[in-house]
Design a protein around this motif. Structure first.
Motif, PDB file in Angstrom:
ATOM      1  N   CYS A  72       1.116  -1.159   0.238  1.00 51.94           N
ATOM      2  CA  CYS A  72       0.097  -0.226   0.040  1.00 51.94           C
ATOM      3  C   CYS A  72       0.653   1.077   0.376  1.00 51.94           C
ATOM      4  O   CYS A  72       0.419   1.954  -0.226  1.00 51.94           O
ATOM      5  CB  CYS A  72      -0.770   0.098   1.199  1.00 51.94           C
ATOM      6  SG  CYS A  72      -2.443  -1.442   1.676  1.00 51.94           S
ATOM      7  N   ARG A  73       2.021   1.150  -0.017  1.00 55.11           N
ATOM      8  CA  ARG A  73       2.508   2.466   0.787  1.00 55.11           C
ATOM      9  C   ARG A  73       3.140   3.064  -0.585  1.00 55.11           C
ATOM     10  O   ARG A  73       3.621   2.595  -1.712  1.00 55.11           O
ATOM     11  CB  ARG A  73       3.559   2.027   1.411  1.00 55.11           C
ATOM     12  CG  ARG A  73       5.444   1.822   1.132  1.00 55.11           C
ATOM     13  CD  ARG A  73       5.884   1.571   3.066  1.00 55.11           C
ATOM     14  NE  ARG A  73       7.490   0.826   2.105  1.00 55.11           N
ATOM     15  CZ  ARG A  73       7.835  -0.344   2.725  1.00 55.11           C
ATOM     16  NH1 ARG A  73       8.047  -0.248   4.113  1.00 55.11           N
ATOM     17  NH2 ARG A  73       9.086  -0.644   1.962  1.00 55.11           N
ATOM     18  N   ILE A  74       3.456   4.435  -0.341  1.00 58.04           N
ATOM     19  CA  ILE A  74       3.982   4.986  -2.045  1.00 58.04           C
ATOM     20  C   ILE A  74       5.521   5.221  -1.555  1.00 58.04           C
ATOM     21  O   ILE A  74       6.173   4.466  -0.379  1.00 58.04           O
ATOM     22  CB  ILE A  74       3.572   6.254  -1.913  1.00 58.04           C
ATOM     23  CG1 ILE A  74       4.303   7.531  -0.529  1.00 58.04           C
ATOM     24  CG2 ILE A  74       2.329   6.374  -1.723  1.00 58.04           C
ATOM     25  CD1 ILE A  74       3.152   8.334  -0.845  1.00 58.04           C
ATOM     26  N   PRO A  75       6.049   4.910  -2.566  1.00 58.54           N
ATOM     27  CA  PRO A  75       8.102   5.418  -2.159  1.00 58.54           C
ATOM     28  C   PRO A  75       8.327   6.073  -1.721  1.00 58.54           C
ATOM     29  O   PRO A  75       7.777   7.438  -1.277  1.00 58.54           O
ATOM     30  CB  PRO A  75       8.347   5.271  -4.116  1.00 58.54           C
ATOM     31  CG  PRO A  75       7.781   5.622  -5.320  1.00 58.54           C
ATOM     32  CD  PRO A  75       6.004   5.282  -4.240  1.00 58.54           C
ATOM     33  N   PHE A  76       8.941   5.701  -0.558  1.00 58.75           N
ATOM     34  CA  PHE A  76       9.585   7.242   0.569  1.00 58.75           C
ATOM     35  C   PHE A  76       9.766   8.065  -0.462  1.00 58.75           C
ATOM     36  O   PHE A  76      10.220   8.803   0.617  1.00 58.75           O
ATOM     37  CB  PHE A  76      11.138   6.210   1.101  1.00 58.75           C
ATOM     38  CG  PHE A  76      10.649   5.371   2.082  1.00 58.75           C
ATOM     39  CD1 PHE A  76       9.318   5.519   3.138  1.00 58.75           C
ATOM     40  CD2 PHE A  76      10.745   3.445   1.935  1.00 58.75           C
ATOM     41  CE1 PHE A  76       9.449   4.370   4.118  1.00 58.75           C
ATOM     42  CE2 PHE A  76      10.686   2.564   2.822  1.00 58.75           C
ATOM     43  CZ  PHE A  76       9.415   3.143   3.710  1.00 58.75           C
ATOM     44  N   GLY A  77      10.674   8.168  -1.196  1.00 55.48           N
ATOM     45  CA  GLY A  77      11.084   9.267  -1.482  1.00 55.48           C
ATOM     46  C   GLY A  77      10.046  10.493  -1.811  1.00 55.48           C
ATOM     47  O   GLY A  77      10.588  11.667  -1.652  1.00 55.48           O
ATOM     48  N   GLY A  81       9.216  13.428   5.310  1.00 54.36           N
ATOM     49  CA  GLY A  81       9.117  13.040   7.164  1.00 54.36           C
ATOM     50  C   GLY A  81       9.739  11.434   6.953  1.00 54.36           C
ATOM     51  O   GLY A  81       9.779  11.088   8.071  1.00 54.36           O
ATOM     52  N   GLY A  82       9.301  10.614   6.307  1.00 59.31           N
ATOM     53  CA  GLY A  82       8.761   9.089   7.010  1.00 59.31           C
ATOM     54  C   GLY A  82       7.932   8.837   7.235  1.00 59.31           C
ATOM     55  O   GLY A  82       8.008   7.483   7.007  1.00 59.31           O
ATOM     56  N   VAL A  83       6.877   9.397   7.107  1.00 59.26           N
ATOM     57  CA  VAL A  83       5.805   9.430   7.567  1.00 59.26           C
ATOM     58  C   VAL A  83       4.595   8.565   7.046  1.00 59.26           C
ATOM     59  O   VAL A  83       4.310  10.462   6.068  1.00 59.26           O
ATOM     60  CB  VAL A  83       5.492   9.863   9.281  1.00 59.26           C
ATOM     61  CG1 VAL A  83       4.055   9.481   9.597  1.00 59.26           C
ATOM     62  CG2 VAL A  83       6.234  10.133   9.856  1.00 59.26           C
ATOM     63  N   LEU A  84       4.001   7.971   6.776  1.00 54.02           N
ATOM     64  CA  LEU A  84       2.657   7.376   5.652  1.00 54.02           C
ATOM     65  C   LEU A  84       1.693   7.832   6.548  1.00 54.02           C
ATOM     66  O   LEU A  84       1.939   7.869   7.657  1.00 54.02           O
ATOM     67  CB  LEU A  84       3.170   6.527   5.338  1.00 54.02           C
ATOM     68  CG  LEU A  84       1.423   6.072   4.479  1.00 54.02           C
ATOM     69  CD1 LEU A  84       1.729   6.392   3.247  1.00 54.02           C
ATOM     70  CD2 LEU A  84       1.994   4.495   4.145  1.00 54.02           C
ATOM     71  N   VAL A  85       1.264   9.405   5.958  1.00 56.71           N
ATOM     72  CA  VAL A  85      -0.816   8.964   6.383  1.00 56.71           C
ATOM     73  C   VAL A  85      -1.466   8.470   5.876  1.00 56.71           C
ATOM     74  O   VAL A  85      -1.256   8.466   4.472  1.00 56.71           O
ATOM     75  CB  VAL A  85      -0.790  10.850   6.389  1.00 56.71           C
ATOM     76  CG1 VAL A  85      -2.138  11.279   6.411  1.00 56.71           C
ATOM     77  CG2 VAL A  85       0.238  11.601   7.340  1.00 56.71           C
ATOM     78  N   MET A  86      -2.313   8.223   6.204  1.00 58.75           N
ATOM     79  CA  MET A  86      -3.453   7.302   6.569  1.00 58.75           C
ATOM     80  C   MET A  86      -4.478   8.380   6.226  1.00 58.75           C
ATOM     81  O   MET A  86      -4.510   8.250   8.183  1.00 58.75           O
ATOM     82  CB  MET A  86      -3.547   5.858   6.608  1.00 58.75           C
ATOM     83  CG  MET A  86      -2.751   4.767   5.917  1.00 58.75           C
ATOM     84  SD  MET A  86      -3.051   3.573   5.732  1.00 58.75           S
ATOM     85  CE  MET A  86      -1.616   2.939   5.046  1.00 58.75           C
ATOM     86  N   HIS A  87      -5.351   8.554   5.769  1.00 54.93           N
ATOM     87  CA  HIS A  87      -7.061   9.284   5.881  1.00 54.93           C
ATOM     88  C   HIS A  87      -8.091   7.985   6.707  1.00 54.93           C
ATOM     89  O   HIS A  87      -7.957   6.548   5.997  1.00 54.93           O
ATOM     90  CB  HIS A  87      -7.522   9.741   5.228  1.00 54.93           C
ATOM     91  CG  HIS A  87      -6.576  10.826   4.666  1.00 54.93           C
ATOM     92  ND1 HIS A  87      -6.524  12.062   5.343  1.00 54.93           N
ATOM     93  CD2 HIS A  87      -5.563  11.150   3.568  1.00 54.93           C
ATOM     94  CE1 HIS A  87      -6.103  12.595   4.935  1.00 54.93           C
ATOM     95  NE2 HIS A  87      -5.623  12.519   3.982  1.00 54.93           N
ATOM     96  N   VAL A  88      -8.885   7.681   7.519  1.00 54.87           N
ATOM     97  CA  VAL A  88      -9.626   7.252   8.398  1.00 54.87           C
ATOM     98  C   VAL A  88     -11.307   8.031   8.606  1.00 54.87           C
ATOM     99  O   VAL A  88     -11.105   9.070   7.949  1.00 54.87           O
ATOM    100  CB  VAL A  88      -9.220   7.309   9.848  1.00 54.87           C
ATOM    101  CG1 VAL A  88     -10.369   5.783  10.396  1.00 54.87           C
ATOM    102  CG2 VAL A  88      -7.562   7.052  10.336  1.00 54.87           C
ATOM    103  N   VAL A  89     -11.588   6.994   7.867  1.00 59.13           N
ATOM    104  CA  VAL A  89     -13.634   6.811   7.567  1.00 59.13           C
ATOM    105  C   VAL A  89     -14.366   6.180   8.326  1.00 59.13           C
ATOM    106  O   VAL A  89     -13.821   4.590   7.941  1.00 59.13           O
ATOM    107  CB  VAL A  89     -13.766   6.770   5.827  1.00 59.13           C
ATOM    108  CG1 VAL A  89     -14.989   7.318   5.390  1.00 59.13           C
ATOM    109  CG2 VAL A  89     -12.694   8.466   4.600  1.00 59.13           C
TER     110      VAL A  89
END
Length: 120
Positions: A72-77, A81-89
């Motif tokens: 699911c994650r996008i490339p780190f580039g 800040g190296g933190v993946l944000v996922m929105h919650v519904v």
């Protein structure tokens, strides 16, 4: 941060965040949802009762329960800040909030009819 670990924070409906937490790239979306529900902040007006009521969105896509963080994650580039944000519904189950009732209506000179209506 090791290449098989990713930091994820969860953005709630009101703009507040839960996390960040560090997950293995093999953790499933379902595991993330369970964590969100267990760490849900007190005092919110919308509270999920179970992980089934939670949808996680990343990069504009609703994530499937059986997918892993690594899938699911996008490339780190592209991460700030190296933190993946996922929105919650939160989508509360509607099964118990509306019931269908049937009422018979009869007219002296015409045949009877059945009317279905929803009651909250």
């Amino acid at each position: 941060m090791s290449s098989d670990l990713v930091d994820i924070k969860f953005r709630l409906y009101d703009g507040s965040d839960v996390g960040p937490f560090r997950y293995s790239s093999t953790s499933t979306v379902d595991m993330l949802k369970e964590r969100v529900v267990s760490d849900w902040p007190k005092g919110k007006t919308v509270i999920p009762k179970s992980a089934n009521e939670v949808k996680l969105i990343s990069s504009g896509k609703i994530l499937e329960n059986d997918k892993t963080v690594g899938q699911c994650r996008i490339p780190f580039g592209e991460l700030t800040g190296g933190v993946l944000v996922m929105h919650v519904v939160v989508q509360p189950s509607l099964a118990k909030t509306k019931t269908v009732k049937r009422r018979s209506i009869s007219h002296p000179r015409k045949s009877s009819a059945h009317v279905l209506y929803y009651e909250s």
